[in-house]
Scaffold this active site. Structure first.
Site, PDB file in Angstrom:
ATOM      1  N   LYS A  51      38.435  22.167  89.724  1.00  0.00           N
ATOM      2  CA  LYS A  51      38.356  20.704  89.871  1.00  0.00           C
ATOM      3  C   LYS A  51      37.673  20.139  88.636  1.00  0.00           C
ATOM      4  O   LYS A  51      36.612  20.612  88.242  1.00  0.00           O
ATOM      5  CB  LYS A  51      37.569  20.326  91.129  1.00  0.00           C
ATOM      6  CG  LYS A  51      37.502  18.818  91.355  1.00  0.00           C
ATOM      7  CD  LYS A  51      36.668  18.465  92.563  1.00  0.00           C
ATOM      8  CE  LYS A  51      35.197  18.435  92.248  1.00  0.00           C
ATOM      9  NZ  LYS A  51      34.741  17.264  91.497  1.00  0.00           N
ATOM     10  N   LYS A  84      38.773  10.037  91.966  1.00  0.00           N
ATOM     11  CA  LYS A  84      38.376   9.074  93.013  1.00  0.00           C
ATOM     12  C   LYS A  84      39.061   7.726  92.768  1.00  0.00           C
ATOM     13  O   LYS A  84      38.416   6.673  92.777  1.00  0.00           O
ATOM     14  CB  LYS A  84      36.861   8.927  93.077  1.00  0.00           C
ATOM     15  CG  LYS A  84      36.150  10.232  93.428  1.00  0.00           C
ATOM     16  CD  LYS A  84      34.675  10.049  93.705  1.00  0.00           C
ATOM     17  CE  LYS A  84      34.014  11.344  94.144  1.00  0.00           C
ATOM     18  NZ  LYS A  84      33.881  12.362  93.079  1.00  0.00           N
ATOM     19  N   ARG A 227      27.380  23.264  90.084  1.00  0.00           N
ATOM     20  CA  ARG A 227      26.153  23.759  89.441  1.00  0.00           C
ATOM     21  C   ARG A 227      25.724  25.145  89.909  1.00  0.00           C
ATOM     22  O   ARG A 227      25.215  25.942  89.116  1.00  0.00           O
ATOM     23  CB  ARG A 227      25.019  22.745  89.662  1.00  0.00           C
ATOM     24  CG  ARG A 227      25.204  21.493  88.842  1.00  0.00           C
ATOM     25  CD  ARG A 227      24.319  20.378  89.354  1.00  0.00           C
ATOM     26  NE  ARG A 227      24.741  19.896  90.665  1.00  0.00           N
ATOM     27  CZ  ARG A 227      24.117  18.936  91.350  1.00  0.00           C
ATOM     28  NH1 ARG A 227      23.055  18.369  90.836  1.00  0.00           N
ATOM     29  NH2 ARG A 227      24.576  18.535  92.518  1.00  0.00           N
TER      30      ARG A 227
HETATM   31  P1  XMP Z   1      27.794  20.516  92.689  1.00  0.00           P
HETATM   32  O1  XMP Z   1      27.226  20.787  91.331  1.00  0.00           O
HETATM   33  O2  XMP Z   1      26.863  19.725  93.555  1.00  0.00           O
HETATM   34  O3  XMP Z   1      29.061  19.599  92.369  1.00  0.00           O
HETATM   35  O4  XMP Z   1      28.328  21.737  93.375  1.00  0.00           O
HETATM   36  C1  XMP Z   1      29.875  19.047  93.339  1.00  0.00           C
HETATM   37  C2  XMP Z   1      31.136  18.527  92.732  1.00  0.00           C
HETATM   38  O5  XMP Z   1      31.855  17.852  93.730  1.00  0.00           O
HETATM   39  C3  XMP Z   1      31.914  16.469  93.439  1.00  0.00           C
HETATM   40  N1  XMP Z   1      31.470  15.816  94.628  1.00  0.00           N
HETATM   41  C4  XMP Z   1      32.232  15.092  95.384  1.00  0.00           C
HETATM   42  N2  XMP Z   1      33.498  14.766  95.213  1.00  0.00           N
HETATM   43  N3  XMP Z   1      33.362  13.644  97.273  1.00  0.00           N
HETATM   44  C5  XMP Z   1      34.063  14.017  96.169  1.00  0.00           C
HETATM   45  O6  XMP Z   1      35.249  13.652  96.062  1.00  0.00           O
HETATM   46  C6  XMP Z   1      32.072  13.956  97.478  1.00  0.00           C
HETATM   47  O7  XMP Z   1      31.465  13.637  98.484  1.00  0.00           O
HETATM   48  C7  XMP Z   1      31.496  14.695  96.470  1.00  0.00           C
HETATM   49  N4  XMP Z   1      30.270  15.187  96.350  1.00  0.00           N
HETATM   50  C8  XMP Z   1      30.284  15.886  95.201  1.00  0.00           C
HETATM   51  C9  XMP Z   1      31.010  16.177  92.277  1.00  0.00           C
HETATM   52  O8  XMP Z   1      31.569  15.162  91.504  1.00  0.00           O
HETATM   53  C10 XMP Z   1      30.977  17.512  91.616  1.00  0.00           C
HETATM   54  O9  XMP Z   1      32.104  17.662  90.776  1.00  0.00           O
END
Ligand code: XMP
Length: 247
Positions: A51, A84, A227
């Site tokens: 992603k 998004k 992360r």
């Molecule tokens: P981490 O580093 O926290 O990153 O594992 C998470 C990844 O997912 C995305 N992200 C979201 N994308 N809805 C989304 O569409 C969400 O609720 C959401 N929360 C986190 C974030 O941009 C990163 O790439």
């Protein structure tokens, strides 16, 4: 092959539900590009998709990001653009076309625009090119509750807005939806609402507090992790640990 089938095949082949969020931060574009490729090379056998976020597109530009998409495809991994999308129809359409031309297999969009003059063009463009649309239903951040659990009036009475989004995803024929891994109870409710065949993608594992096993047990299909993998001293060890935890 439809995006949903592509994901199923990839997940089955890799025996993995993990989607790598490639959100690396680095001021030097050349180093950033190199690091993205290195992480991908390091962890590719333990993931089922990649992603990419808008932050990487801002840092590298779409043509360079397209090379990373190509690299993912070389490993037989589908690539998802976390755009998004939530604008009006004509700009949504243009953005969708740009991501499709860059090689992405699916795009994440927000149903908040509604169908007409909003999401309609996103789905039209996706269908024309046999690509997927994944809809954002409930975010993983602590403040998400303020909006996604807000009660709204519908023909069937008052219900939280995330339920309306989940129903829209089914009606519109989305290829999946996003529910934060930090929300096990919401994942359960959404799974009940949308049935067994809709893919649920859950970000928020690790750093944000979500637990991989618990998230799968709650009903999620794919786990999006950034992360916890790429910022680890050994991304390969980190991804393998996650992989083993839900195998
Ligand atoms: P981490 O580093 O926290 O990153 O594992 C998470 C990844 O997912 C995305 N992200 C979201 N994308 N809805 C989304 O569409 C969400 O609720 C959401 N929360 C986190 C974030 O941009 C990163 O790439």
């Amino acid at each position: 092959m439809s995006f949903s089938n592509l994901m199923m095949a990839s997940s089955k082949r890799a025996q993995s539900r993990f989607v790598l969020a490639l959100d690396l931060e680095q001021d030097d574009r050349q180093i950033l590009f190199r690091e993205c490729n290195e992480i991908l090379e390091d962890v590719h056998e333990y993931i089922c998709a990649v992603k990419i976020n808008r932050q990487l597109v801002l840092a590298l530009g779409l043509p360079t990001v397209s090379q990373i998409v190509r690299k993912a495809h070389e490993y037989a991994l589908p690539a998802i653009m976390d755009a998004k999308l939530n604008d009006v129809g004509h700009t949504n359409s243009f953005m969708m076309k740009s991501y499709v031309n860059a090689g992405f297999d699916a795009v994440i969009a927000s149903p908040i625009t509604g169908w007409s003059g909003g999401m309609d063009t996103v789905f039209e463009e996706a269908r024309r090119n046999d690509k997927g649309v994944i809809l954002l239903v409930y975010m993983s951040n602590p403040g998400a509750e303020e909006f996604y659990s807000m009660l709204t009036s519908t023909e069937d009475g008052r219900k939280p807005i995330f339920e309306v989004f989940a129903q829209m995803a089914v009606e519109w024929g989305a290829d999946g939806l996003v529910v934060g891994a930090t929300r096990s109870e919401i994942i359960r409710q959404v799974r009940t609402l949308v049935g067994p065949s809709m893919a649920i993608y859950s970000p928020g594992i690790g750093v944000q507090g979500g637990d991989a096993k618990k998230t799968v047990e709650s009903g999620s299909t794919y786990l999006i992790v950034g992360r916890t993998i790429y910022a680890s001293p050994s991304p390969k060890v980190a991804v393998r640990k996650l992989y083993e935890s839900v195998k």
